[in-house]
Design a protein around this motif. Structure first.
Motif, PDB file in Angstrom:
ATOM      1  N   SER A 300     -27.956  31.289 -90.480  1.00  5.89           N
ATOM      2  CA  SER A 300     -26.719  32.025 -90.308  1.00  5.89           C
ATOM      3  C   SER A 300     -26.778  33.579 -90.345  1.00  5.89           C
ATOM      4  O   SER A 300     -25.530  34.047 -89.773  1.00  5.89           O
ATOM      5  N   LEU A 301     -27.840  34.126 -90.455  1.00  8.35           N
ATOM      6  CA  LEU A 301     -27.866  35.574 -90.577  1.00  8.35           C
ATOM      7  C   LEU A 301     -28.769  36.137 -89.475  1.00  8.35           C
ATOM      8  O   LEU A 301     -28.473  37.178 -88.877  1.00  8.35           O
ATOM      9  N   VAL A 302     -29.739  35.394 -88.921  1.00  3.19           N
ATOM     10  CA  VAL A 302     -31.011  35.987 -88.167  1.00  3.19           C
ATOM     11  C   VAL A 302     -30.319  36.239 -86.937  1.00  3.19           C
ATOM     12  O   VAL A 302     -30.721  37.184 -86.314  1.00  3.19           O
ATOM     13  N   ARG A 303     -29.477  35.208 -86.214  1.00  5.71           N
ATOM     14  CA  ARG A 303     -28.927  35.292 -84.975  1.00  5.71           C
ATOM     15  C   ARG A 303     -28.297  36.416 -84.744  1.00  5.71           C
ATOM     16  O   ARG A 303     -28.562  37.386 -83.922  1.00  5.71           O
ATOM     17  N   PRO A 304     -27.097  36.646 -85.606  1.00  5.48           N
ATOM     18  CA  PRO A 304     -26.440  37.980 -85.314  1.00  5.48           C
ATOM     19  C   PRO A 304     -27.198  39.307 -85.782  1.00  5.48           C
ATOM     20  O   PRO A 304     -27.080  40.375 -85.145  1.00  5.48           O
ATOM     21  N   LEU A 305     -28.042  39.235 -86.660  1.00  7.00           N
ATOM     22  CA  LEU A 305     -28.931  40.317 -86.947  1.00  7.00           C
ATOM     23  C   LEU A 305     -29.782  40.800 -85.815  1.00  7.00           C
ATOM     24  O   LEU A 305     -30.103  41.805 -85.384  1.00  7.00           O
ATOM     25  N   ARG A 306     -30.416  39.676 -85.231  1.00 10.16           N
ATOM     26  CA  ARG A 306     -31.280  39.782 -83.886  1.00 10.16           C
ATOM     27  C   ARG A 306     -30.562  40.397 -82.997  1.00 10.16           C
ATOM     28  O   ARG A 306     -30.848  41.394 -82.210  1.00 10.16           O
ATOM     29  N   ARG A 307     -29.296  39.893 -82.697  1.00  8.67           N
ATOM     30  CA  ARG A 307     -28.518  40.605 -81.672  1.00  8.67           C
ATOM     31  C   ARG A 307     -28.068  41.944 -81.949  1.00  8.67           C
ATOM     32  O   ARG A 307     -27.964  42.793 -80.957  1.00  8.67           O
ATOM     33  N   LEU A 308     -27.846  42.335 -83.088  1.00 11.10           N
ATOM     34  CA  LEU A 308     -27.254  43.638 -83.504  1.00 11.10           C
ATOM     35  C   LEU A 308     -28.500  44.679 -83.426  1.00 11.10           C
ATOM     36  O   LEU A 308     -28.409  45.684 -82.729  1.00 11.10           O
ATOM     37  N   ARG A 309     -29.920  44.139 -83.747  1.00  2.01           N
ATOM     38  CA  ARG A 309     -31.168  44.811 -83.632  1.00  2.01           C
ATOM     39  C   ARG A 309     -31.268  44.973 -82.100  1.00  2.01           C
ATOM     40  O   ARG A 309     -31.702  46.212 -81.504  1.00  2.01           O
ATOM     41  N   ASN A 310     -31.368  44.037 -81.235  1.00  2.00           N
ATOM     42  CA  ASN A 310     -31.649  44.078 -79.790  1.00  2.00           C
ATOM     43  C   ASN A 310     -30.612  45.262 -79.247  1.00  2.00           C
ATOM     44  O   ASN A 310     -31.098  46.133 -78.402  1.00  2.00           O
ATOM     45  N   ASP A 311     -29.414  45.173 -79.289  1.00  2.00           N
ATOM     46  CA  ASP A 311     -28.352  46.018 -78.581  1.00  2.00           C
ATOM     47  C   ASP A 311     -28.591  47.224 -79.108  1.00  2.00           C
ATOM     48  O   ASP A 311     -28.372  48.298 -78.511  1.00  2.00           O
ATOM     49  N   THR A 312     -28.874  47.458 -80.804  1.00  2.00           N
ATOM     50  CA  THR A 312     -28.767  48.911 -80.777  1.00  2.00           C
ATOM     51  C   THR A 312     -30.071  49.485 -80.297  1.00  2.00           C
ATOM     52  O   THR A 312     -30.060  50.679 -80.063  1.00  2.00           O
ATOM     53  N   LEU A 313     -31.394  48.818 -80.391  1.00  2.00           N
ATOM     54  CA  LEU A 313     -32.449  49.366 -79.828  1.00  2.00           C
ATOM     55  C   LEU A 313     -32.297  49.813 -78.326  1.00  2.00           C
ATOM     56  O   LEU A 313     -32.750  50.689 -77.780  1.00  2.00           O
ATOM     57  N   ASP A 314     -31.574  48.766 -77.586  1.00  2.00           N
ATOM     58  CA  ASP A 314     -31.387  49.324 -76.226  1.00  2.00           C
ATOM     59  C   ASP A 314     -30.546  50.221 -76.107  1.00  2.00           C
ATOM     60  O   ASP A 314     -30.778  51.170 -75.073  1.00  2.00           O
ATOM     61  N   ALA A 315     -29.565  50.362 -76.976  1.00  2.00           N
ATOM     62  CA  ALA A 315     -28.670  51.675 -76.753  1.00  2.00           C
ATOM     63  C   ALA A 315     -29.457  52.762 -77.435  1.00  2.00           C
ATOM     64  O   ALA A 315     -29.185  53.806 -76.489  1.00  2.00           O
ATOM     65  N   ALA A 316     -30.189  52.664 -78.153  1.00  2.00           N
ATOM     66  CA  ALA A 316     -30.788  53.991 -78.588  1.00  2.00           C
ATOM     67  C   ALA A 316     -32.091  54.356 -77.710  1.00  2.00           C
ATOM     68  O   ALA A 316     -32.169  55.552 -77.483  1.00  2.00           O
ATOM     69  N   GLU A 317     -32.683  53.385 -76.962  1.00  2.00           N
ATOM     70  CA  GLU A 317     -33.853  54.029 -76.261  1.00  2.00           C
ATOM     71  C   GLU A 317     -33.574  53.828 -74.663  1.00  2.00           C
ATOM     72  O   GLU A 317     -34.211  54.558 -73.946  1.00  2.00           O
ATOM     73  N   VAL A 318     -32.477  53.219 -74.297  1.00  2.00           N
ATOM     74  CA  VAL A 318     -32.405  52.884 -72.946  1.00  2.00           C
ATOM     75  C   VAL A 318     -31.038  53.611 -72.270  1.00  2.00           C
ATOM     76  O   VAL A 318     -30.790  54.542 -71.704  1.00  2.00           O
TER      77      VAL A 318
END
Length: 643
Positions: A300-318
């Motif tokens: 119940s935690l991994v899915r939103p955490l992964r989405r948060l991580r991916n979107d944050t990295l995409d925003a920070a790097e691209v």
């Protein structure tokens, strides 16, 4: 979440694995001990055979039975030593027992042993065998084995108290009082040892209590026979029969104890192995349960955490770097936006996602404000620079008119100096325009000879008399790059002149690169630059970025970097020599073929077949400055300036 779950799981796995490993190691230890203890029966048989042969010698009986038993046991012991991995000390002890046994058997067969000598050697041999028993038993460390080992050792020692009786037995036939006393003392010694043996057997659960009773009964029988020796019913041969009966009982007890020790060790090894398997299964079940619960909880935690991580990295790097670059290039802040993080929950993860969106918006707003401020500063610099240049141009025109009208040499020299100073002021204005990101407003400029370009650069620096141009290579420079190259060379010359002694010259060195470009090097013998600082300067020259804290202190070098980047020119600095004092700096300026006109390198005397040192950044050791390909020209004082 993984770390939080992993810490107790890893700890449980570690402790469980250590426990299982300890049990398996204990099982292997007991197995090795059982394998080593399996030598005990053969060793007891060998000891009994050798000692029995010695006793037979004392009684003047044949030694064949004892020798045969010892020979068979010796074969087993030798094979055991060859195939088993015993402790080094135990191996030495067993080999010594075999050596002493062979010697004692040889002496017994020869029939030359006196009874007392045979008794002494037999007792020494018995003690040696008893030492091996203790060594094998003590290495196991198991309490049950130690108890059985103590029973074995005491029974072995008690058994050979019969040797004293065997020694005294031949004298009983004489009926002397001394012989009877010796025999009685031997019986008393066995009785004392039997009492100790009884206590040992009582504490050993696997021992046979009836054995001590049998041995005590035989001892009482010998005492009774001894008491009747003076009567007609006394029979000395009955004593010998009783001695051999006790000897057989002792041998049975010793063999039983040795076999029981091996069995106990095998049982302990099996129990440890079974316990290890049970613990391994238990640990595996606990780990499986813990992992299952961890997966269920983390799902119940991994899915939103992964989405948060991916979107944050995409925003920070691209996304965010692209948006900031667009704002820096002049885009309006309203036209730039960032997609929000795709987490819509209301718990802590969703709050973090909203916080990241707010941070991204703040970064965009701050970038827009900085871009606006940068544009305003650049516009201010451009305005001030153009106004300054206008005034300087008017000043130069006025000085030029005064120079044409002046006939006094002294005043004409002063006007020349003012003209030179105004030209340097104009270069400062051009530098401000370069840092502001704009270009001078010039019309179409025709191609200029390279020598004229260099002379124009020399005319814009102070102490121009120290500059040695020498014969420059033929060819021209593209018109669109003439002004910037003059500015670039002038800035580099100005640095070289300021950083070198007033009496030292600054020379130009030319060489043609393999690809047809021109390598211009400005060589001085100044104070030099530390290697770490030199590497940073070369990096900034390559990037052309003036937005650093050193831009005000080294404005000329940053202007050079901007101008070089504008025309694809490469500029690098390196030490002129390896001297510790005043090594100097050699500035290499590579002019690509796209900026050169009318250069034919087929018969060019300046062409050199050496690899291009540029545009790669210099990172090797210091090397001496290049030798000029043209003769040096001694500086001469001139009244005027270069045309």
């Amino acid at each position: 979440m993984t770390v939080v779950v992993a810490v107790p799981i890893v700890a449980a796995t570690l402790f469980g694995s250590l426990r299982v490993h300890s049990l398996f190691d204990e099982s292997r230890t007991y197995s090795r001990a059982a394998e080593s203890a399996s030598i005990l029966p053969a060793l007891a048989t060998y000891g009994t055979g050798v000692t029995g042969a010695a006793a037979a010698t004392i009684l003047s009986l044949p030694v064949d039975n004892g020798a045969q038993a010892a020979a068979e046991a010796e074969v087993q012991l030798t094979a055991f030593l060859d195939t088993k991995d015993l402790d080094g000390q135990t191996t030495v002890l067993v080999e010594r027992v075999l050596a002493e046994g062979r010697s004692l058997l040889d002496s017994a067969r020869s029939g030359t042993l006196a009874p007392l000598v045979a008794s002494e050697r037999a007792e020494a041999f018995v003690t040696r065998v008893q030492t091996v028993f203790r060594s094998l038993v003590d290495d196991t460390g198991a309490p049950a084995v130690r108890t059985s080992g103590a029973t074995l050792s005491d029974m072995w020692g008690t058994q050979w108290s019969l040797l004293d009786q065997v020694v005294a037995y031949p004298s009983l036939r004489d009926g002397t009082e001394g012989a009877l006393l010796m025999w009685s003392n031997a019986l008393g010694t066995e009785a004392a040892k039997l009492s100790v043996l009884r206590e040992e057997i009582s504490s050993d659960p696997g021992a046979d209590d009836a054995l001590v009773d049998t041995l005590s009964a035989e001892l009482d029988n010998r005492r009774a026979v001894t008491a009747d020796l003076d009567s007609a019913a006394g029979d000395v041969n009955a004593l010998r029969t009783s001695i051999f009966t006790s000897l057989m009982a002792y041998q049975s007890g010793v063999a039983d104890s040795a076999t029981r020790i091996v069995a106990v060790l095998d049982d302990l090894a099996g129990e440890a192995r079974t316990e290890a398997v049970k613990n391994a299964i238990g640990v595996a079940c606990v780990l499986a349960l813990a992992l299952t619960l961890a997966v269920l909880i983390a799902a119940s935690l991994v899915r939103p955490l992964r989405r948060l991580r991916n979107d944050t990295l995409d925003a920070a790097e691209v996304v965010l770097p692209q948006a900031l670059a667009a704002i820096k290039d002049g885009a309006e802040i309203e036209s730039v936006s960032l997609p929000p993080v795709r987490v819509r929950t209301r718990e802590e993860i969703g709050e973090v996602a909203r916080a990241i969106d707010s941070m991204n918006e703040g970064a965009l707003r701050l970038a827009g404000e900085q871009a606006q401020l940068r544009r305003q500063v650049n516009e201010m610099l451009e305005t001030l620079a153009r106004r300054n240049k206008t005034l300087v141009e008017q000043q130069l025109a006025l000085i030029d008119s005064l120079e044409h009208e002046e006939r006094d040499p002294a005043r004409l020299q002063s006007l020349f100096a003012l003209d030179h100073l105004a030209a340097r002021m104009r270069r400062t204005g051009d530098s401000l325009l370069v840092l502001a990101g704009t270009r001078p407003r010039l019309g179409r400029i025709p191609d200029a000879p390279l020598v004229d370009v260099l002379r124009a650069a020399v005319s814009q620096v102070e102490n121009y008399q120290r500059v040695q141009i020498g014969p420059a290579p033929d060819g021209s420079l593209a018109g669109h790059a003439v002004t910037d190259v003059v500015h670039l060379v002038a800035e580099l010359l100005d640095n070289s002149l300021r950083a070198s002694p007033p009496e030292s010259p600054v020379a130009f060195v030319f060489s043609r690169a393999i690809d047809g470009g021109l390598l211009l090097e400005i060589v001085d013998r100044g104070i030099g630059i530390p290697p770490e600082e030199l590497a940073q300067i070369n990096k900034r020259l390559a990037s052309g970025d003036a937005n650093t804290s050193d831009a005000t202190r080294r404005m000329g070098l940053f202007v050079v970097g901007r101008l070089a980047e504008r025309h694809g020119i490469t500029v690098r600095l390196r030490p002129t020599s390896d001297a510790t004092t005043d090594p100097g700096i050699t500035t290499s300026v590579y002019l690509p073929t796209t900026l050169l006109r009318g250069t034919d390198d087929h018969d060019d005397p300046y062409r050199t077949e050496r690899p291009r040192r540029l545009p790669g950044e210099y990172s090797g050791p210091k090397r001496p400055g290049p030798r000029s390909l043209v003769p040096a020209v001694s500086p001469k004082p001139r009244a005027g300036l270069p045309s």
